[in-house]
Design an enzyme around this catalytic site. Structure first.
Site, PDB file in Angstrom:
ATOM      1  N   ASP A   1     -17.085 -27.380 -25.860  1.00  0.00           N
ATOM      2  CA  ASP A   1     -18.032 -27.834 -26.869  1.00  0.00           C
ATOM      3  C   ASP A   1     -17.237 -28.237 -28.104  1.00  0.00           C
ATOM      4  O   ASP A   1     -16.066 -27.865 -28.260  1.00  0.00           O
ATOM      5  CB  ASP A   1     -19.012 -26.706 -27.193  1.00  0.00           C
ATOM      6  CG  ASP A   1     -20.079 -27.131 -28.176  1.00  0.00           C
ATOM      7  OD1 ASP A   1     -20.670 -28.202 -27.989  1.00  0.00           O
ATOM      8  OD2 ASP A   1     -20.308 -26.394 -29.159  1.00  0.00           O
TER       9      ASP A   1
ATOM     10  N   ASP B   1     -18.654 -28.932 -31.963  1.00  0.00           N
ATOM     11  CA  ASP B   1     -18.991 -28.341 -33.256  1.00  0.00           C
ATOM     12  C   ASP B   1     -19.113 -26.824 -33.122  1.00  0.00           C
ATOM     13  O   ASP B   1     -19.889 -26.323 -32.319  1.00  0.00           O
ATOM     14  CB  ASP B   1     -20.303 -28.924 -33.779  1.00  0.00           C
ATOM     15  CG  ASP B   1     -20.325 -29.010 -35.293  1.00  0.00           C
ATOM     16  OD1 ASP B   1     -19.784 -28.092 -35.939  1.00  0.00           O
ATOM     17  OD2 ASP B   1     -20.854 -29.988 -35.837  1.00  0.00           O
TER      18      ASP B   1
END
Length: 343
Positions: free
Chosen positions: A26, A28
């Site tokens: 992932d 952010d």
């Protein structure tokens, strides 16, 4: 390899970047926050990549194109190619292409990332419900997306045109705080039409399928900071996961995780890719031990005894919490135990 039924954090004598061929990362809260690299991310990813681990960046944000994401990562010091980036826009475009003829018109409610992904699958993006679309796709379009775009979606969906959504994350982080995400925008159209979209993004299977098809991963490790998207997506895909505590999940939320939100491994940040993970041993009766700590449940509270590293204590607490909770979340008193660890 999957984590279904696991009631304690896993252990791995091997360095994770060697035990798994691909990290599905992932962005952010894991690699960057507010556009800036998170501490240790650049160095850790560089070392993992140099050791032979393939790095892929998996995001539910459908606004930016893979080219834009790769350019941003490279600017931060994490060299990346557009082919290393997998977005929910790509996942939803494939989902649509599997159901409509080549060259079909698709009404786009969102940004450039969606348009690029649709064209990649041989579909034609259009802007109006009057353009005879055979599908409607909705993705995050940024804070300036006009309200009239939701009306266009509603006009088409109300006529029975199939409706798709890149993802349904209700919120999205921004430099100024938490802002409404695509899920909030999807709710606008849902309320107006009473319809339900087909959703592609994490934690649902279409996103996992897209990442495996594009990366060719045989032993993937999902790396994320969110329990309800990253870790649940790994659970649904039957693969292992590493939760890093650099984003939205804190220790208390982790202890209360339901089974599908329980990661295989837990670490402070991406340096966890470069180490093995200690085994948690024990039982509900004797307590669970990890790195000098023993955690157990007595009455309505956790008891943490011993000493050692804070992460090992948290791993032991997770084993106690998840075993005690069984198939439900655990609402025991954890404040004192976590305070001993500095969480």
């Amino acid at each position: 390899m999957g984590q279904r039924g696991r009631n304690r954090p896993g252990g791995s004598a091997r360095v994770l970047s060697e035990a798994y061929d691909t990290a599905l990362l992932d962005l952010d809260g894991v690699v960057y926050a507010g556009g800036e690299a998170i501490a240790y991310a650049v160095e850790s990813l560089g070392t993992a990549r140099d050791g032979g681990m393939h790095l892929a960046y998996v995001t539910n944000n459908a606004l930016r194109t893979p080219d834009a994401v790769a350019a941003h990562l490279s600017e931060l010091g994490v060299p990346a190619e557009p082919s290393d980036v997998i977005t929910s826009a790509q996942a939803v475009a494939r989902l649509i292409a599997d159901q409509v003829p080549q060259g079909s018109r698709v009404l786009v409610i969102g940004g450039e990332g969606l348009r690029v992904a649709l064209r990649e699958r041989g579909l034609e993006p259009v802007e109006s419900a009057d353009d005879d679309p055979v599908a409607v796709v909705q993705g995050y379009g940024g804070p300036e997306l006009p309200w009239g775009r939701f009306a266009e979606a509603a006009y088409a969906v109300a006529r029975g045109v199939p409706w798709f959504a890149s993802n349904t994350d209700l919120t999205i982080p921004s430099p100024r705080g938490i802002a409404p995400g695509n899920g909030a925008a999807v709710e606008v159209v849902r309320i107006a039409t009473g319809a339900e979209p087909q959703v592609a993004g994490k934690p649902l299977p279409p996103m996992h399928r897209e990442t495996i098809l594009r990366t060719g991963a045989e032993r993937p490790l999902v790396v994320g900071d969110r329990l309800d998207t990253d870790i649940e997506g790994a659970f649904n895909g039957g693969v292992d996961s590493l939760l890093v505590l650099t984003g939205v999940t804190d220790a208390a939320r982790l202890l209360a995780a339901v089974p599908e939100h329980r990661p295989t491994y837990v670490d402070a940040d991406l340096r966890g890719l470069l180490t093995g993970q200690p085994e948690v041993t024990g039982s509900a009766e004797a307590g669970f031990g990890c790195g000098g700590w023993t955690a157990s449940v007595r009455g309505d509270a956790f008891v943490l005894e011993g000493e050692g590293g804070a992460l090992d204590g948290l791993r032991a607490l997770c084993a106690a919490a998840w075993t005690h909770a069984g198939d439900s979340s655990c609402a025991l008193e954890a404040e004192k135990a976590l305070a001993r660890l500095g969480w």
